[in-house]
Write an enzyme that holds these catalytic residues in place. Sequence first.
Site, PDB file in Angstrom:
ATOM      1  N   LYS A 517       0.852  -1.198   0.000  1.00 21.37           N
ATOM      2  CA  LYS A 517       0.000   0.000   0.000  1.00 21.37           C
ATOM      3  C   LYS A 517       0.884   1.242   0.000  1.00 21.37           C
ATOM      4  CE  LYS A 517      -0.132  -0.450   5.010  1.00 21.37           C
ATOM      5  NZ  LYS A 517      -0.899  -0.856   6.170  1.00 21.37           N
ATOM      6  N   ARG A 618     -11.103   0.112  14.549  1.00 22.79           N
ATOM      7  CA  ARG A 618     -10.985   0.926  13.347  1.00 22.79           C
ATOM      8  C   ARG A 618     -11.961   0.373  12.333  1.00 22.79           C
ATOM      9  NH1 ARG A 618      -5.036   1.496  10.640  1.00 22.79           N
ATOM     10  NH2 ARG A 618      -5.523  -0.631  10.013  1.00 22.79           N
ATOM     11  N   HIS A 648      -6.344  -7.048  12.972  1.00 20.07           N
ATOM     12  CA  HIS A 648      -5.135  -6.224  13.038  1.00 20.07           C
ATOM     13  C   HIS A 648      -4.856  -5.911  14.500  1.00 20.07           C
ATOM     14  CE1 HIS A 648      -2.003  -3.940  11.295  1.00 20.07           C
ATOM     15  NE2 HIS A 648      -2.545  -2.746  11.351  1.00 20.07           N
ATOM     16  N   ARG A 705       1.180 -10.732   7.593  1.00 21.33           N
ATOM     17  CA  ARG A 705       1.168  -9.560   6.698  1.00 21.33           C
ATOM     18  C   ARG A 705       2.399  -8.699   6.955  1.00 21.33           C
ATOM     19  NH1 ARG A 705      -3.962  -9.473   9.019  1.00 21.33           N
ATOM     20  NH2 ARG A 705      -3.413  -7.583  10.169  1.00 21.33           N
ATOM     21  N   TYR A 748      13.113  32.386   4.963  1.00 26.68           N
ATOM     22  CA  TYR A 748      11.825  33.000   5.271  1.00 26.68           C
ATOM     23  C   TYR A 748      11.708  33.406   6.737  1.00 26.68           C
ATOM     24  CZ  TYR A 748       9.717  31.611   0.834  1.00 26.68           C
ATOM     25  OH  TYR A 748       9.397  31.478  -0.491  1.00 26.68           O
ATOM     26  N   CYS A 797      11.846  25.237   2.937  1.00 21.28           N
ATOM     27  CA  CYS A 797      10.976  25.911   1.970  1.00 21.28           C
ATOM     28  C   CYS A 797      10.285  24.857   1.104  1.00 21.28           C
ATOM     29  CB  CYS A 797      11.773  26.837   1.066  1.00 21.28           C
ATOM     30  SG  CYS A 797      12.961  27.856   1.924  1.00 21.28           S
ATOM     31  N   MET A 798       9.477  25.312   0.155  1.00 21.97           N
ATOM     32  CA  MET A 798       8.720  24.360  -0.658  1.00 21.97           C
ATOM     33  C   MET A 798       9.645  23.457  -1.473  1.00 21.97           C
ATOM     34  SD  MET A 798       5.755  25.025  -3.488  1.00 21.97           S
ATOM     35  CE  MET A 798       4.671  25.925  -2.427  1.00 21.97           C
ATOM     36  N   ASP A 799      10.664  24.022  -2.107  1.00 24.43           N
ATOM     37  CA  ASP A 799      11.527  23.227  -2.981  1.00 24.43           C
ATOM     38  C   ASP A 799      12.991  23.219  -2.555  1.00 24.43           C
ATOM     39  OD1 ASP A 799       9.332  22.923  -4.947  1.00 24.43           O
ATOM     40  OD2 ASP A 799       9.630  25.092  -5.130  1.00 24.43           O
TER      41      ASP A 799
HETATM   42  C1  LIG Z   1      -0.228  -1.681   6.967  1.00 23.44           C
HETATM   43  C2  LIG Z   1      -0.799  -2.887   7.538  1.00 23.44           C
HETATM   44  C3  LIG Z   1       0.012  -3.973   7.922  1.00 23.44           C
HETATM   45  C4  LIG Z   1       1.529  -3.926   7.900  1.00 23.44           C
HETATM   46  O1  LIG Z   1       1.967  -3.237   9.037  1.00 23.44           O
HETATM   47  P1  LIG Z   1       3.528  -3.010   9.324  1.00 23.44           P
HETATM   48  O2  LIG Z   1       3.559  -2.454  10.673  1.00 23.44           O
HETATM   49  O3  LIG Z   1       3.989  -2.066   8.298  1.00 23.44           O
HETATM   50  O4  LIG Z   1       4.166  -4.331   9.196  1.00 23.44           O
HETATM   51  C5  LIG Z   1      -0.604  -5.125   8.331  1.00 23.44           C
HETATM   52  N1  LIG Z   1      -1.952  -5.214   8.382  1.00 23.44           N
HETATM   53  C6  LIG Z   1      -2.756  -4.188   8.044  1.00 23.44           C
HETATM   54  C7  LIG Z   1      -4.224  -4.351   8.149  1.00 23.44           C
HETATM   55  C8  LIG Z   1      -2.212  -2.982   7.626  1.00 23.44           C
HETATM   56  O5  LIG Z   1      -3.011  -1.966   7.298  1.00 23.44           O
END
Ligand SMILES: *Cc1c(COP(=O)(O)O)cnc(C)c1O
Length: 855
Positions: A517, A618, A648, A705, A748, A797-799
């Site tokens: 992601k 969540r 999670h 995961r 700035y 700054c921005m850039d």
């Molecule tokens: C992002 C995420 C993970 C991975 O988490 P890390 O701490 O980066 O290993 C696992 N499960 C879910 C649902 C997540 O959103």
Amino acid sequence: MSFPRFLDLSARVSGHLRQAPADASATVRHLLLDSRRADLPVGAAFFALRGPSHDGHRYLHDLYAQGVRLFFVEENIALPGGLAAYPEAGIMEVVSPLAALQALAAAHRAQFTAPVLGITGSNGKTIVKEWLAQLLSPDEDICRSPRSYNSQVGVPLSVWELNPERHTLGIFEAGISEVGEMARLARIIRPTEGIFTNLGTAHDAGFASEEQKLLEKLTLFQGADFQRLFYCADQPLVRAAVVALQLPGFSWTRLPTPPADVRFTTEASSPANTTRLRADYPAPGLTAEFTLPFADEPSIENALHCLAVLLHRQVEPAEIQRRLLRLHPVAMRLEMKLGRHDSYLLDDTYNNDLAGLALALNALARQSRPGRRTLILSDVLESGLSSPELYARVAALLPAAGVSRLVGIGEEISRELKIEPGSTPSGADASTDPASFLIQTFPTTEAFLAQLNPTDFAHETILIKGARRFGFERIVAALQAQQHGTVLEVNLDALSHNLQYYRRQLSPGTKLMVMVKAFAYGAGSYEVASLLEFQRADYLAVAYADEGIALREAGISLPIMVMNAAPDSFETLRRYRLEPEIYSLEMLDEYLATFDIPAESPLLTPKIHLKLDTGMRRLGFDEADLPALAARLRQHAARLPVASMMTHLAAADESGHDDFTHEQLAAFRRMTTALEAALGHSVLKHALNSAGILRFPAAQFNMVRLGIGLYGVDASNTADPAVLRPVSQLRTTISQIKTLPAGTTVGYGRRGTAAAAERRIATLAIGYADGYDRRFGNGAGTVLIHGQAAPLVGSVCMDMCMVDVTNIPAARAGDVALLFGEGLPLPELAARIGTIAYELLTSVSERVKRVFVSE
Ligand SMILES: *Cc1c(COP(=O)(O)O)cnc(C)c1O
């Protein structure tokens, strides 16, 4: 679209049924060639191909265990474990599994009535295909070969993706290396239109002559329903063959004389890196001017093929121009790069055959820079000529391009290449004395690099042309000017290393889902995903449907879970084989409503993942939702194939909350047990993120995961600090250095407060718009220059931002400054501004160029 029933196929594939599948109605929907894509067991048919170093029959057992039930195998083959090991499988014995694959693809193609464009020729096929797809995508829904799937195996797989209900145009490339191959590809692609790119000398070995190769290639365009061949009339042999074969043609030329449908005239005085040209298309009486966003010869040729197609389709010239300017480069084309010491590099390290060399030399010939022109060339491969003849031809190509220095790398070129004193290039730049043609040879790239001194190449224009295996990227790296501006360097070897580390923590059989992601935590989703596919991860996960679609479009075939799928994306998910995470009864009902008609087959129903809330609070089903959830799962079992259940953990990385974590895990066990009882079968279950993998090895269930750990950050602080390797390095360059008298403020709001003594302040080419956090300003952050720490002065700054380099006297404009990476660990930097490594990684903006390295 209909798919054939396995039981009906024996005649079509010249085979006989050794065993009927337990499910007599099973249809062939997916073509499998190896065991890696076995995420689609229903309707997946495996073809046991055999090659010199590969035998598909070895995977039969594995695939059967993964649920694949349809197999095409060679006749009289002993199945591993005997027929009894495949009680439910349909087994078709065929003379050739490859021919069976091709026959099925040909039958599939026959269902498609919209136009199909076939591309062949020696060079440029993939680029022409990609560009044409880009240029036509506003008008058409295009199915095209992924990457360069143009072989006897790649073409059937590509054509199988054609969907008559969705696509309005197919574009497929066909590549061959010997006589007889094109006829087979032609039966599968059955193009209604075609492009012949050009006739080169690549892959000569399989053909007796150039004519034979040309005629063989043109068999692609001789079907009954073929309507139009787009080709360049400037190669006399090609023009003669098209005429002799009476192919319906649409020709273009860049020369004044040959008759052609469109004549392109390029202007010599185009602005740098662009090509201005005029197109005269007498049939409709059209004259138009276009600007191409590049100037190298191969790109111009590729673009003109596309332009001919667009003109023929009568796309408005102004619209064509708009689309041309948006063409993105395809990675494998020749790249122009600034070299060190005022040299200029033409980097063509992708392949090296004679035709490609001629095209690249053309591009060199067009360079207008003064100074010597140099060619660094590896052994030339696959030409089909004897070595002396091959290198005589190479030598003959050099004068026209003005080459006056040649570095040959490889055993063969060192032995064979001879430049006769009389044949030195007369067209070389006047400043180069023709008698001074320089030739040097080295047996290997290493030998060349060992003695390389970039100043030897000062002011030269250098074409670097080498076959893949010579690794000429290393030469480019050594000669290239320091990357200016900001880059995020992603080390793919470090990524693999970290993956292996986490893999070793898993019990045997535990599957690995990897989180890609947020642009793969900032590292670049496609590149990371494709490495993970290569390394055989089991699953990928993204946050949004768009991220999944981008991966599919780039050719990623691993199963992908989407964590936050909006209801209006459900249809799209199905189309791209993306599997949504379902986290509430409302969402489940919307999902069911979207697909209220049961899919025509279970396979078209994407799998779903159930998210259970055990304490994160969540997303997810609560324990109280379970009875209603279980009832729906039972009632709609056919429409809701559950791939997995997950939860999670809220505090996997914090030992202070371990009791809570154990409660979460206990709740997950309870909830999944109840749901599996309702389903009547077990599914994949997963709860652990990166920190969890290291801290709760007993809770791996059957999948985990992996997220930030892959990118080299140990969120749990339990790994031995030496084991994970940092993957990303953010760096930029110093734009300017100023020496400021005591009492001067910086930036700035004059927030870079005055100092008592004189200071040297360096301005860096990175700002918060690149994702460098504004909170690092005013001393909170430091960067490394020549390995020494330089604190931030004033606001980011921005850039741009400013650092104090008073204590780094060696610092100069153009030097590299490191913002994070080796020596500046992410967790430590994050702590300084009150955030976490995750945020630093994912905020590097997409405008920062990603560079992928592998040692
Ligand atoms: C992002 C995420 C993970 C991975 O988490 P890390 O701490 O980066 O290993 C696992 N499960 C879910 C649902 C997540 O959103």
